[in-house]
Design a protein around this motif. Structure first.
Motif, short mmCIF file in Angstrom:
data_model
loop_
_atom_site.label_atom_id
_atom_site.label_comp_id
_atom_site.label_asym_id
_atom_site.label_seq_id
_atom_site.Cartn_x
_atom_site.Cartn_y
_atom_site.Cartn_z
N PHE A 57 62.58 -34.95 -48.17
CA PHE A 57 63.24 -36.10 -47.56
C PHE A 57 64.52 -35.66 -46.88
CE2 PHE A 57 66.21 -39.57 -47.31
CZ PHE A 57 65.43 -40.57 -46.74
N ARG A 58 65.31 -34.84 -47.57
CA ARG A 58 66.59 -34.39 -47.00
C ARG A 58 66.38 -33.45 -45.82
NH1 ARG A 58 69.13 -31.31 -50.73
NH2 ARG A 58 67.39 -31.41 -52.17
N ALA A 59 65.28 -32.70 -45.81
CA ALA A 59 65.02 -31.76 -44.72
C ALA A 59 64.44 -32.44 -43.48
CB ALA A 59 64.06 -30.67 -45.20
N LEU A 60 63.74 -33.55 -43.65
CA LEU A 60 63.06 -34.19 -42.51
C LEU A 60 63.41 -35.66 -42.34
CD1 LEU A 60 59.40 -32.83 -42.65
CD2 LEU A 60 61.21 -32.24 -41.04
N ASP A 61 62.92 -36.47 -43.23
CA ASP A 61 63.01 -37.92 -43.09
C ASP A 61 64.44 -38.41 -42.87
OD1 ASP A 61 60.78 -36.97 -44.85
OD2 ASP A 61 60.07 -39.01 -44.59
N LYS A 62 65.37 -37.81 -43.59
CA LYS A 62 66.78 -38.20 -43.48
C LYS A 62 67.27 -38.07 -42.04
CE LYS A 62 71.31 -36.63 -44.99
NZ LYS A 62 72.01 -35.62 -45.80
N HIS A 63 66.87 -37.01 -41.35
CA HIS A 63 67.32 -36.80 -39.97
C HIS A 63 66.70 -37.83 -39.03
CE1 HIS A 63 69.29 -33.19 -41.24
NE2 HIS A 63 68.16 -32.66 -41.65
N VAL A 64 65.46 -38.20 -39.29
CA VAL A 64 64.80 -39.22 -38.46
C VAL A 64 65.52 -40.55 -38.64
CG1 VAL A 64 62.65 -40.48 -38.08
CG2 VAL A 64 62.59 -38.01 -38.49
N VAL A 65 65.77 -40.93 -39.88
CA VAL A 65 66.46 -42.18 -40.18
C VAL A 65 67.87 -42.19 -39.59
CG1 VAL A 65 67.36 -43.62 -42.07
CG2 VAL A 65 65.09 -42.59 -42.26
N ALA A 66 68.52 -41.03 -39.55
CA ALA A 66 69.90 -40.93 -39.05
C ALA A 66 69.98 -40.89 -37.52
CB ALA A 66 70.57 -39.69 -39.63
N GLY A 67 68.85 -41.03 -36.84
CA GLY A 67 68.87 -41.08 -35.38
C GLY A 67 68.64 -39.74 -34.69
N LEU A 68 68.22 -38.73 -35.43
CA LEU A 68 67.99 -37.41 -34.84
C LEU A 68 66.49 -37.12 -34.63
CD1 LEU A 68 70.57 -35.45 -37.02
CD2 LEU A 68 70.90 -36.45 -34.75
N ALA A 69 65.70 -38.17 -34.56
CA ALA A 69 64.25 -38.02 -34.47
C ALA A 69 63.81 -37.12 -33.33
CB ALA A 69 63.58 -39.39 -34.34
N ASP A 70 64.49 -37.18 -32.20
CA ASP A 70 64.09 -36.40 -31.03
C ASP A 70 64.69 -35.00 -30.98
OD1 ASP A 70 62.48 -38.47 -30.09
OD2 ASP A 70 64.15 -39.41 -29.02
N ASP A 71 65.57 -34.67 -31.92
CA ASP A 71 66.14 -33.32 -31.96
C ASP A 71 65.05 -32.32 -32.34
OD1 ASP A 71 68.48 -34.66 -31.48
OD2 ASP A 71 69.57 -33.77 -33.15
N THR A 72 65.18 -31.10 -31.87
CA THR A 72 64.18 -30.06 -32.13
C THR A 72 64.31 -29.54 -33.56
OG1 THR A 72 64.13 -29.41 -29.81
CG2 THR A 72 63.30 -27.81 -31.41
N ALA A 73 63.21 -29.63 -34.31
CA ALA A 73 63.16 -29.14 -35.69
C ALA A 73 62.59 -27.73 -35.73
CB ALA A 73 62.32 -30.07 -36.55
N VAL A 74 61.55 -27.48 -34.94
CA VAL A 74 60.89 -26.18 -34.91
C VAL A 74 60.67 -25.79 -33.45
CG1 VAL A 74 58.76 -24.90 -35.46
CG2 VAL A 74 59.70 -26.53 -37.11
N GLN A 75 60.96 -24.54 -33.16
CA GLN A 75 60.73 -23.97 -31.83
C GLN A 75 59.86 -22.73 -32.02
OE1 GLN A 75 62.00 -25.04 -28.67
NE2 GLN A 75 60.57 -23.52 -27.90
#
Length: 147
Positions: A6-24
């Motif tokens: 949750f802290r590695a993924l879902d939290k960032h989506v909820v915080a408005g970073l959904a479109d930020d790059t997680a993996v390149q």
């Protein structure tokens, strides 16, 4: 404490970073929203194949999006990394004691019932996952990009 995944993924989506790059990787960028969705779908699919909290799963995949999705799918279920597990990811195939399932089928099969992030992890789980996949979790927990 909330779960590692949750802290590695879902939290960032909820915080408005959904479109930020997680993996390149060589296939291009994968956003936090995409990685959350893809890992939840694979987790849903492999749960129907017998993977649950505490199941040992071997992951033999080179770096990149498929590794990230497989690791995070396991984390959603509380599966643990191990070399001798009867369940294993090898490249783009998931092996169970009874069958093999191609990656694209896992992706489609889990779409109807993606697995949510657990509320919390069993004691010692985060340390175990970070020991096995620290580069991935360190990048994602910081809101950065894993490569």
């Amino acid at each position: 404490m909330t779960s590692l995944v949750f802290r590695a993924l879902d939290k960032h989506v909820v915080a408005g970073l959904a479109d930020d790059t997680a993996v390149q990787d060589e296939r291009g960028p994968l956003s936090y929203a995409e990685l959350t969705h893809e890992s939840a779908c694979v987790a849903g699919a492999i749960s129907h194949l017998g993977v649950e909290r505490g199941t040992e799963v071997a992951i033999d995949i080179p770096r990149g999006r498929i590794l990230a999705i497989a690791v995070l799918a396991c984390a959603r279920l509380g599966a643990v990394p191990g070399a001798g597990g009867a369940y294993r990811f090898e490249g783009e195939t998931f092996h169970t004691p009874d069958t093999e399932v191609a990656w694209d089928l896992l992706m489609r099969a889990g779409r109807s019932e993606p697995a949510p992030a657990p509320h919390n992890d069993p004691e010692g789980y985060e340390a175990l996952m970070r020991e096995a996949f620290d580069d991935l979790f360190s990048a994602l927990l910081a809101g950065g990009t894993a490569t």
